[in-house]
Design a protein around this motif. Structure first.
Motif, PDB file in Angstrom:
ATOM      1  N   SER A 117       0.824  -1.197   0.000  1.00 62.22           N
ATOM      2  CA  SER A 117       0.000   0.000   0.000  1.00 62.22           C
ATOM      3  C   SER A 117       0.869   1.262   0.000  1.00 62.22           C
ATOM      4  CB  SER A 117      -0.926  -0.006   1.223  1.00 62.22           C
ATOM      5  OG  SER A 117      -1.772   1.115   1.233  1.00 62.22           O
ATOM      6  N   ALA A 118       1.942   1.251   0.792  1.00 67.01           N
ATOM      7  CA  ALA A 118       2.838   2.404   0.845  1.00 67.01           C
ATOM      8  C   ALA A 118       3.675   2.521  -0.425  1.00 67.01           C
ATOM      9  CB  ALA A 118       3.741   2.296   2.071  1.00 67.01           C
ATOM     10  N   TYR A 119       4.222   1.399  -0.890  1.00 71.83           N
ATOM     11  CA  TYR A 119       5.111   1.431  -2.052  1.00 71.83           C
ATOM     12  C   TYR A 119       4.356   1.784  -3.333  1.00 71.83           C
ATOM     13  CZ  TYR A 119       8.897  -0.665   0.713  1.00 71.83           C
ATOM     14  OH  TYR A 119       9.877  -0.911   1.644  1.00 71.83           O
ATOM     15  N   ASP A 120       3.098   1.376  -3.406  1.00 71.99           N
ATOM     16  CA  ASP A 120       2.305   1.700  -4.595  1.00 71.99           C
ATOM     17  C   ASP A 120       2.149   3.212  -4.750  1.00 71.99           C
ATOM     18  OD1 ASP A 120       2.055  -0.947  -5.210  1.00 71.99           O
ATOM     19  OD2 ASP A 120      -0.016  -1.154  -4.497  1.00 71.99           O
ATOM     20  N   LEU A 121       2.137   3.935  -3.648  1.00 73.26           N
ATOM     21  CA  LEU A 121       2.061   5.396  -3.723  1.00 73.26           C
ATOM     22  C   LEU A 121       3.309   5.973  -4.385  1.00 73.26           C
ATOM     23  CD1 LEU A 121       0.549   6.322  -0.243  1.00 73.26           C
ATOM     24  CD2 LEU A 121      -0.463   6.841  -2.468  1.00 73.26           C
ATOM     25  N   LEU A 122       4.464   5.412  -4.060  1.00 76.54           N
ATOM     26  CA  LEU A 122       5.704   5.872  -4.688  1.00 76.54           C
ATOM     27  C   LEU A 122       5.678   5.637  -6.186  1.00 76.54           C
ATOM     28  CD1 LEU A 122       8.664   4.808  -2.370  1.00 76.54           C
ATOM     29  CD2 LEU A 122       8.168   7.116  -3.183  1.00 76.54           C
ATOM     30  N   ALA A 123       5.119   4.487  -6.570  1.00 74.21           N
ATOM     31  CA  ALA A 123       5.075   4.136  -7.988  1.00 74.21           C
ATOM     32  C   ALA A 123       4.052   4.961  -8.753  1.00 74.21           C
ATOM     33  CB  ALA A 123       4.765   2.641  -8.135  1.00 74.21           C
ATOM     34  N   ASP A 124       3.118   5.571  -8.055  1.00 70.74           N
ATOM     35  CA  ASP A 124       2.038   6.309  -8.727  1.00 70.74           C
ATOM     36  C   ASP A 124       1.724   7.588  -7.945  1.00 70.74           C
ATOM     37  OD1 ASP A 124       0.014   6.872 -10.552  1.00 70.74           O
ATOM     38  OD2 ASP A 124      -1.482   5.722  -9.417  1.00 70.74           O
ATOM     39  N   LEU A 125       2.738   8.429  -7.786  1.00 67.78           N
ATOM     40  CA  LEU A 125       2.569   9.640  -6.987  1.00 67.78           C
ATOM     41  C   LEU A 125       2.015  10.802  -7.808  1.00 67.78           C
ATOM     42  CD1 LEU A 125       3.249  10.216  -3.937  1.00 67.78           C
ATOM     43  CD2 LEU A 125       5.239  11.480  -4.768  1.00 67.78           C
ATOM     44  N   GLY A 126       2.030  10.641  -9.116  1.00 61.15           N
ATOM     45  CA  GLY A 126       1.580  11.730  -9.980  1.00 61.15           C
ATOM     46  C   GLY A 126       2.710  12.595 -10.491  1.00 61.15           C
ATOM     47  N   GLY A 139      16.436  -5.948   1.112  1.00 64.88           N
ATOM     48  CA  GLY A 139      15.054  -6.393   1.178  1.00 64.88           C
ATOM     49  C   GLY A 139      14.099  -5.275   0.842  1.00 64.88           C
ATOM     50  N   GLY A 140      13.209  -4.962   1.801  1.00 62.37           N
ATOM     51  CA  GLY A 140      12.272  -3.868   1.594  1.00 62.37           C
ATOM     52  C   GLY A 140      12.953  -2.544   1.355  1.00 62.37           C
ATOM     53  N   GLY A 141      14.215  -2.415   1.772  1.00 63.92           N
ATOM     54  CA  GLY A 141      14.977  -1.201   1.514  1.00 63.92           C
ATOM     55  C   GLY A 141      15.336  -1.037   0.058  1.00 63.92           C
ATOM     56  N   LEU A 142      15.634  -2.145  -0.631  1.00 61.34           N
ATOM     57  CA  LEU A 142      15.850  -2.066  -2.078  1.00 61.34           C
ATOM     58  C   LEU A 142      14.517  -1.980  -2.812  1.00 61.34           C
ATOM     59  CD1 LEU A 142      17.624  -2.050  -4.557  1.00 61.34           C
ATOM     60  CD2 LEU A 142      17.764  -4.545  -4.434  1.00 61.34           C
ATOM     61  N   GLU A 143      13.502  -2.678  -2.300  1.00 63.33           N
ATOM     62  CA  GLU A 143      12.197  -2.654  -2.958  1.00 63.33           C
ATOM     63  C   GLU A 143      11.578  -1.257  -2.953  1.00 63.33           C
ATOM     64  OE1 GLU A 143      10.086  -6.886  -2.517  1.00 63.33           O
ATOM     65  OE2 GLU A 143      10.832  -6.105  -0.607  1.00 63.33           O
ATOM     66  N   ILE A 144      11.833  -0.476  -1.902  1.00 64.98           N
ATOM     67  CA  ILE A 144      11.299   0.883  -1.883  1.00 64.98           C
ATOM     68  C   ILE A 144      11.963   1.722  -2.974  1.00 64.98           C
ATOM     69  CG2 ILE A 144      12.886   2.000  -0.234  1.00 64.98           C
ATOM     70  CD1 ILE A 144      10.435   3.216   1.126  1.00 64.98           C
ATOM     71  N   ALA A 145      13.249   1.437  -3.247  1.00 63.72           N
ATOM     72  CA  ALA A 145      13.943   2.126  -4.333  1.00 63.72           C
ATOM     73  C   ALA A 145      13.418   1.668  -5.694  1.00 63.72           C
ATOM     74  CB  ALA A 145      15.447   1.877  -4.239  1.00 63.72           C
ATOM     75  N   PRO A 171      10.918 -11.703  -1.673  1.00 62.22           N
ATOM     76  CA  PRO A 171      10.860 -10.239  -1.806  1.00 62.22           C
ATOM     77  C   PRO A 171       9.408  -9.838  -2.040  1.00 62.22           C
ATOM     78  CG  PRO A 171      12.595 -11.183  -3.195  1.00 62.22           C
ATOM     79  CD  PRO A 171      11.717 -12.315  -2.751  1.00 62.22           C
ATOM     80  N   GLY A 172       8.723  -9.537  -0.968  1.00 58.94           N
ATOM     81  CA  GLY A 172       7.263  -9.474  -0.992  1.00 58.94           C
ATOM     82  C   GLY A 172       6.655  -8.108  -1.174  1.00 58.94           C
ATOM     83  N   TRP A 173       7.491  -7.096  -1.443  1.00 55.00           N
ATOM     84  CA  TRP A 173       6.967  -5.752  -1.663  1.00 55.00           C
ATOM     85  C   TRP A 173       7.331  -5.264  -3.062  1.00 55.00           C
ATOM     86  CZ3 TRP A 173       8.715  -3.920   3.838  1.00 55.00           C
ATOM     87  CH2 TRP A 173       7.769  -4.355   4.774  1.00 55.00           C
ATOM     88  N   GLY A 174       7.208  -6.168  -4.032  1.00 56.45           N
ATOM     89  CA  GLY A 174       7.351  -5.801  -5.432  1.00 56.45           C
ATOM     90  C   GLY A 174       8.691  -6.090  -6.060  1.00 56.45           C
ATOM     91  N   LEU A 302       0.236 -12.647  -5.217  1.00 54.95           N
ATOM     92  CA  LEU A 302       1.043 -13.861  -5.020  1.00 54.95           C
ATOM     93  C   LEU A 302       2.105 -13.636  -3.939  1.00 54.95           C
ATOM     94  CD1 LEU A 302       1.659 -15.084  -8.697  1.00 54.95           C
ATOM     95  CD2 LEU A 302      -0.033 -15.930  -7.055  1.00 54.95           C
ATOM     96  N   GLU A 303       2.716 -12.458  -3.950  1.00 53.69           N
ATOM     97  CA  GLU A 303       3.744 -12.148  -2.961  1.00 53.69           C
ATOM     98  C   GLU A 303       3.162 -12.150  -1.553  1.00 53.69           C
ATOM     99  OE1 GLU A 303       5.488  -8.405  -4.244  1.00 53.69           O
ATOM    100  OE2 GLU A 303       5.410  -9.121  -6.301  1.00 53.69           O
ATOM    101  N   ILE A 304       1.992 -11.537  -1.401  1.00 55.68           N
ATOM    102  CA  ILE A 304       1.347 -11.492  -0.084  1.00 55.68           C
ATOM    103  C   ILE A 304       1.009 -12.901   0.392  1.00 55.68           C
ATOM    104  CG2 ILE A 304      -0.751 -10.747   1.130  1.00 55.68           C
ATOM    105  CD1 ILE A 304      -0.666  -8.224  -0.699  1.00 55.68           C
TER     106      ILE A 304
END
Length: 710
Positions: A117-126, A139-145, A171-174, A302-304
């Protein structure tokens, strides 16, 4: 995010009240072009000793701050957002301490969903988003990037990767979806499978840029300034980002074929490393393969699901215990270690011997301590050969670019040789690495004690002999300590520090201080035959050898422990250790503990006939025992099935460890586990060894109780 979803996530966050929250700090930066970029810095308020991590409270705050920035983007208040971290960290991944406390599948699924939910905002912030990778991004630190539109990386960054297969997750956050599309499926398998299963390797900034994880690389000194200038140039169109490694498999047969080939190669690698005993790597590959033909949203589901399932497994909880509680925490505070203030300074080291082990010891002391090291042996030719080996190893590191020419020359100059032990007169620490024979070692220490100062600490690298007996005839046995390295010395992290009957705290404190300076994991061990790792390994190998001698066929005997996912089979381990060495230690253990430790007459026959391995390569690419070898051996007529042998070995290990704990060999089962992980490469998914023995029932069968309560 709906109100009901917010309530669900809020209740999740309440379950982790002790989370060290990584805050999302927002600052507007005016770029040279006039554009405004919102700079979001992830910072937990502590220095580099406390890494930033992502727990539910952190993710809720991040989501809220990104939601605000999305509204600002829509209003035209910002033209981009940049994400970076406190010094040395982008973010070190999920808060595993918090994750392991989320016991129910529902909570696990909520945690996985919150990240998306949080990372999707980064991918689609406008507006475009930029990840400025200034340090550790795991892990999630690279996935946020990866969720950002663009990425820069610092040349000084280290610890970049997706280690989830090692930890027991995916790697469950994309990351499992985005990374292969960014750098290609082959390179993604290196990052997601090969690196994690190769002792949890990670990338540095330079390599991350070469792979295409980051779009550009900047020096660490002015990384933030240069990254923001680069972002401005991208926004104005002055720079067009090229991604030659990027691919999209959906609808492209050629890329789909590469995807499948990369997955097949990775599955073979997983089989070779774990015998498919750990569930996480296979799950990573399942989601990766499915990702070739589905959308990112479908992959997220699938990741979730995979995360939710894996978070309930013994393998995940064992790994968290092994990695966090043992490797990250207990190793830094060794049980029973004396006060550090008692340690004596070491400004010169002596090494008795000039063979392979002595050469490795001299090299690590010189490189790590940067003090003079002198090696001795019985004649000049042996000393010269030892020095040649040391210089050769330094030259190899120089050729690979791991050290500078100046460092190579300085290290060579630190190591000298002598045929006289008088060279140890001004040494502060002298360690022997001679033939594994008690009388030889006693003679060595008698000669060394005659020339060293009263304050010099004496150490033995014995792997199985009694340190107490070694010092029995010394004038000052209180300064003798066991200092047992594992081979190869530079790679193996464990150091068994052995307290003999009269070893004093000064000697022990000095040994622990040296272990820390050598960057080893030191564990305090009571003086007993073979200490910890070799005693456990030889009990295991003895059970397999006895079954083979009793008539169990070789394939069954060697493959019986496959369900454990050990780094190598018993026969392979036997060949690596060396049959004569294994037989010698087995004889020592048999003398100390009796029939529990099998001494194999067949192994003695192999030694007499100079046969170094049971298995040899076969024409079809497999392995076999040559008929000429089998003709030399004698077998009984009581074979075992693989299942019988597995259970018998489990019970034998549980019995032996129970006895070791009763004898006070180490402070607790945690030290047994730490020793096996760091000294024998025991799989993290087994938790070292004692959690596994609890989980398969061996502890109760052998000892009537488990090693761990609760």
């Amino acid at each position: 995010m709906s109100s009901s979803t917010k309530e669900n996530f809020a209740s999740l966050a309440a379950m982790v009240p002790d989370e060290i929250i990584t805050h999302s700090l927002i600052e507007d930066v005016q770029l040279p072009s006039g554009a405004t970029i919102a700079l979001l810095t992830l910072d937990n308020g502590f220095d580099h000793s406390k890494p930033t991590t992502l727990g539910p409270n952190t993710l809720l705050e991040l989501h809220a701050k990104l939601t605000e920035q999305k509204k600002r983007a829509a209003a035209g208040e910002i033209q981009a957002l940049a994400l970076t971290g406190k010094p040395h960290y982008l973010v070190a991944g999920a808060d595993l301490n918090g994750v392991k406390s989320l016991a129910s599948p529902q909570n696990g699924a909520a945690m996985a969903s919150l990240g998306h939910s949080a990372y999707d905002l980064l991918a689609d912030l406008g507006v475009p988003t930029f990840a400025l990778i200034n340090g550790v991004a795991l892990g999630g630190g690279l996935e946020i990037a990866l969720a950002c539109t663009y990425r820069t990386v610092s040349s000084g960054a280290n610890g970049i990767g997706l280690p989830e297969a090692f930890i027991g997750l995916v790697p469950g956050w994309g990351g499992v979806y985005r990374l292969p599309r960014l750098i290609g499926p082959e390179a993604a398998m290196t990052v997601m499978i090969e690196n994690p299963l190769n002792n949890n390797r990670s990338l540095n900034g330079v390599t991350a840029a070469k792979l295409g994880i980051a779009d550009t690389l900047f020096e660490s000194a002015d990384f933030l300034e240069q990254s923001l200038l680069w972002a401005d140039a991208v926004l104005t169109g002055e720079i067009t980002v090229q991604r030659p490694n990027a691919v999209e498999p959906n609808g492209n047969p050629e890329i789909t074929a590469r995807w499948a080939a990369a997955a097949a190669k990775a599955r073979a690698f997983v089989e070779s490393k774990t015998s498919n005993a750990a569930p996480a790597p296979a799950k990573v590959l399942d989601v990766f393969e499915a990702g070739a033909s589905i959308t990112q949203t479908e992959s997220a589901a699938l990741e979730i699901a995979a995360l939710t399932e894996l978070m309930q497994t013994h393998a995940f909880h064992n790994t968290v215990y092994a990695f966090l509680d043992l490797v990250q925490k207990r190793s830094k505070r060794p049980a029973g270690a004396p006060d550090k203030k008692l340690a004596r300074p070491v400004s010169k080291v002596g090494v008795v011997g000039a063979g392979l082990m002595a050469g490795q010891l001299a090299l690590i002391f010189a490189k790590s301590l940067k003090v003079p090291v002198v090696i001795t042996d019985v004649d000049a030719a042996r000393v010269e050969k030892g020095l040649d080996y040391i210089h050769g190893e330094i030259n190899k590191q120089l050729a690979k670019g791991r050290i500078s020419p100046d460092a190579a020359n300085r290290t060579k100059a630190l190591v000298t040789g002598s045929v006289s032990k008088a060279a140890f007169a001004d040494a502060d620490f002298v360690i022997e690495a001679v033939f594994e024979e008690l009388s030889v070692k006693k003679q060595v220490f008698a000669e060394v004690e005659a020339v060293v100062s009263a304050d010099c600490i004496l150490a033995t690298n014995t792997s199985s002999l009694s340190v107490t007996e070694m010092g029995r005839d010394l004038a000052h046995p209180e300064r003798l300590v066991g200092f047992h390295f594992f081979n190869p010395v530079a790679q193996m992290p464990l150091l068994e520090i052995v307290r003999a009957e009269k070893t004093n705290d000064v000697a022990l404190a000095t040994a622990f201080a040296l272990g820390a300076a050598l960057r080893k994991t030191s564990v305090l061990v009571k003086d007993n035959a073979a200490f910890v790792v070799n005693r456990i390994l030889l009990r295991l190998m003895g059970e397999i050898a006895k079954a083979f001698d009793d008539g169990t066929d070789a394939a069954t005997a060697d493959g019986a422990l496959r369900p454990m996912g050990l780094p190598m089979s018993p026969f392979t381990l036997l060949a690596m250790v060396g049959i004569p060495v294994a037989n010698h230690v087995s004889e020592s253990l048999h003398a100390a503990f009796g029939e529990r430790f099998h001494v194999s007459s067949n192994q003695q026959t192999l030694i007499k006939n100079s046969i170094t391995s049971l298995w040899v390569p076969a024409a079809d690419g497999t392995v076999e025992i040559p008929a000429s070898t089998l003709e030399l051996l004698e077998f009984g007529n009581t074979p075992s099935t693989a299942e019988e042998l597995l259970v018998r070995t489990q019970d034998a290990l549980a019995q032996e460890i129970g006895l070791m704990l009763n004898e006070g060999v180490v402070a607790g089962p945690e030290d047994i586990d730490l020793c096996m992980i760091m000294g024998a490469g025991w799989p993290m998914h087994l938790g070292g060894i004692t959690p596994y023995l609890d989980q398969v029932g061996a502890s109760v069968r052998a000892n009537g109780k488990t090693f761990h309560q609760g």
